[in-house]
Write an enzyme that holds these catalytic residues in place. Structure first.
Site, PDB file in Angstrom:
ATOM      1  N   PHE A 128      17.232 -33.173 -62.141  1.00 50.27           N
ATOM      2  CA  PHE A 128      16.779 -33.358 -63.524  1.00 50.27           C
ATOM      3  C   PHE A 128      15.968 -34.633 -63.661  1.00 50.27           C
ATOM      4  O   PHE A 128      16.475 -35.735 -63.495  1.00 50.27           O
ATOM      5  CB  PHE A 128      17.961 -33.394 -64.500  1.00 50.27           C
ATOM      6  CG  PHE A 128      17.521 -33.385 -65.939  1.00 50.27           C
ATOM      7  CD1 PHE A 128      17.199 -32.194 -66.576  1.00 50.27           C
ATOM      8  CD2 PHE A 128      17.370 -34.569 -66.646  1.00 50.27           C
ATOM      9  CE1 PHE A 128      16.754 -32.187 -67.905  1.00 50.27           C
ATOM     10  CE2 PHE A 128      16.932 -34.574 -67.970  1.00 50.27           C
ATOM     11  CZ  PHE A 128      16.626 -33.372 -68.598  1.00 50.27           C
ATOM     12  N   ASP A 213      15.024 -41.933 -59.031  1.00 55.21           N
ATOM     13  CA  ASP A 213      15.198 -41.781 -60.472  1.00 55.21           C
ATOM     14  C   ASP A 213      16.576 -42.322 -60.846  1.00 55.21           C
ATOM     15  O   ASP A 213      17.604 -41.721 -60.515  1.00 55.21           O
ATOM     16  CB  ASP A 213      15.043 -40.293 -60.840  1.00 55.21           C
ATOM     17  CG  ASP A 213      15.165 -40.048 -62.350  1.00 55.21           C
ATOM     18  OD1 ASP A 213      15.667 -40.945 -63.066  1.00 55.21           O
ATOM     19  OD2 ASP A 213      14.767 -38.960 -62.794  1.00 55.21           O
ATOM     20  N   LYS A 242      17.740 -44.484 -70.241  1.00 57.81           N
ATOM     21  CA  LYS A 242      19.051 -44.394 -70.914  1.00 57.81           C
ATOM     22  C   LYS A 242      19.720 -45.744 -71.240  1.00 57.81           C
ATOM     23  O   LYS A 242      19.603 -46.227 -72.344  1.00 57.81           O
ATOM     24  CB  LYS A 242      19.973 -43.476 -70.101  1.00 57.81           C
ATOM     25  CG  LYS A 242      19.468 -42.025 -70.109  1.00 57.81           C
ATOM     26  CD  LYS A 242      20.509 -41.030 -69.644  1.00 57.81           C
ATOM     27  CE  LYS A 242      20.122 -39.605 -69.964  1.00 57.81           C
ATOM     28  NZ  LYS A 242      19.341 -38.906 -68.950  1.00 57.81           N
TER      29      LYS A 242
HETATM   30  C1  LIG Z   1      18.089 -38.088 -68.914  1.00 59.07           C
HETATM   31  C2  LIG Z   1      17.315 -38.119 -67.671  1.00 59.07           C
HETATM   32  C3  LIG Z   1      15.906 -38.057 -67.671  1.00 59.07           C
HETATM   33  C4  LIG Z   1      15.109 -37.808 -68.929  1.00 59.07           C
HETATM   34  O1  LIG Z   1      15.297 -38.782 -69.878  1.00 59.07           O
HETATM   35  P1  LIG Z   1      14.814 -38.503 -71.405  1.00 59.07           P
HETATM   36  O2  LIG Z   1      14.975 -39.856 -72.040  1.00 59.07           O
HETATM   37  O3  LIG Z   1      15.708 -37.462 -71.959  1.00 59.07           O
HETATM   38  O4  LIG Z   1      13.402 -38.084 -71.344  1.00 59.07           O
HETATM   39  C5  LIG Z   1      15.251 -38.191 -66.462  1.00 59.07           C
HETATM   40  N1  LIG Z   1      15.925 -38.366 -65.316  1.00 59.07           N
HETATM   41  C6  LIG Z   1      17.269 -38.417 -65.277  1.00 59.07           C
HETATM   42  C7  LIG Z   1      17.960 -38.638 -63.978  1.00 59.07           C
HETATM   43  C8  LIG Z   1      18.005 -38.275 -66.442  1.00 59.07           C
HETATM   44  O5  LIG Z   1      19.345 -38.276 -66.399  1.00 59.07           O
END
Ligand SMILES: *Cc1c(COP(=O)(O)O)cnc(C)c1O
Length: 388
Positions: A128, A213, A242
């Site tokens: 994700f 990420d 986040k």
């Molecule tokens: C939540 C998340 C995203 C996307 O973040 P948004 O602020 O919702 O766009 C990307 N990568 C990872 C690993 C995430 O957990």
């Protein structure tokens, strides 16, 4: 009838206020919040220190364009540089934007080296990286991409843990490998340290970039500021988001000198990214996270929580299949139906959130207390017991 576009299976409960680890619903009930906006409110709700920081800044200046020098942004960038592998930082507003910027930087790096065709990014299937067109096709999960073709080109994939598949998927056109250090939405799957070290070596050998990420697993969640620090490696590009805003939307990309050299004025930008209001909160979050003992406490509480959850798994071997995670990024893999389990926890006033592979995620704030963890354990024990 709600006028909100129907893109979430929303629970009926709403909240009028929060404090620390707790939320208070509009109908007067108190909930222990182990979602925290999905690892966003790293210091819990209505944190006094963050409140003071944002209120103070709100009386001075909220927003100015990035065509001007923003002192609060300079300050946060400098601190992120001091605390991490990064030499430079680019501010965005969300995780998906930060991840997408990371993809852009990797492509631009090889473009600037005269290799414009070396532009493909190798990612893990069912990971994700966000909900923009590019990041859903990077993530390559059926649920995310269904109905959104034509495909955004430039991504190749391998399966989690498939070392052979990974090596086979690297071609002369591969610019970077991009993985979540810990797959969050994908089911709280930790990439072991030796694999992260292997990834770094592989990228060195193939002369490609390593993008980690850390949007979910970063910002103290695992007991280190960034999760890959456990493996003692240095990536080239790291999107974060986040936790860094403590509840205020902030995204950022950390890059090393090598990658930074390919960007120049006009190559990337953001209207809102890094505005003074956002940066005041980001700086306040950093103040707290790097207080002596703070991250060590996350490690201790994470270990305690996971150990106790493993005891629960042994007590209810037909309910809990596995306890996964690192620090306070924790997943319970269930035998029983995840949605039903989450609803039962909700009824007993513990908020949790799902992840793939029938996982229930537990994401307490990083300043959670032992007493609050014990309360969560008691509720989890009750719900597990109800299945007998
Ligand atoms: C939540 C998340 C995203 C996307 O973040 P948004 O602020 O919702 O766009 C990307 N990568 C990872 C690993 C995430 O957990």
């Amino acid at each position: 009838m709600s006028a909100i576009l129907n893109t979430y299976n929303r629970k009926k409960v709403s909240f009028k206020r929060g404090k620390g680890s707790f939320l208070y619903s509009t109908n007067g009930k108190k909930y222990l919040d182990f979602v925290q906006g999905i690892a966003v409110n790293c210091l819990g709700h209505a944190n006094d220190y963050l409140n003071r920081a944002i209120q103070k800044q709100s009386k001075k200046v909220w927003h100015v364009s990035n065509v001007f020098t923003i002192p609060e942004q300079e300050k946060l960038a400098k601190r992120l540089k001091q605390k991490t592998f990064a030499d430079y930082v680019s501010f965005q507003n969300s995780g998906a934007e930060a991840t997408e910027a990371a993809i852009k930087f990797a492509r631009r790096y090889f473009y600037s080296k005269g290799k414009p065709k070396k532009n493909r990014i190798l990612c893990i299937n069912n990971s994700f990286h966000g909900r923009t067109l590019a990041t859903i096709f990077a993530s390559n999960s059926k649920k995310l991409i269904e109905g959104f073709y034509p495909k955004v080109e430039g991504f190749d994939h391998f399966n989690f843990g498939d070392h052979k598949g990974l090596k086979k998927a690297i071609t002369s056109r591969t610019a970077a490998i991009m993985v979540e250090t810990i797959l969050g939405e994908g089911g709280v799957k930790v990439i072991p340290d030796y694999c992260l070290q292997g990834l770094r070596k592989l990228c060195n050998k193939k002369k490609i970039l390593l993008i980690l990420d850390e949007v979910q697993c970063g910002i103290g969640r695992t007991g280190k500021f960034l999760a890959f620090e456990h493996a003692k490696i240095k990536p080239d590009i790291v999107p974060i988001a986040k936790g860094i805003g403590g509840g205020f939307p902030i995204g950022a990309v950390l890059v090393n000198k090598k990658v930074a050299s390919c960007m120049k004025p006009g190559t990337h930008g953001s209207t809102f990214g890094g505005n003074p209001l956002a940066m005041s909160v980001g700086n306040a979050v950093i103040d707290v996270l790097f207080k002596k003992g703070f991250l060590g406490n996350v490690t201790k509480n994470g270990k305690y929580f996971q150990n106790e959850l493993k005891k629960l798994k042994d007590k209810y071997p037909t309910v809990i299949k596995e306890v996964r995670g690192q620090g306070l990024l924790i997943g319970l893999v269930l035998y029983k139906d995840q949605a039903d389990f989450i609803n039962k926890l909700l009824q007993q006033k513990l908020l949790t959130v799902r992840a793939s592979e029938n996982v229930v995620r537990l994401l307490p704030p990083l300043n959670v207390t032992r007493k609050e963890i014990n309360l969560a354990l008691k509720i989890l024990n009750n719900v597990c017991g109800n299945y007998k």
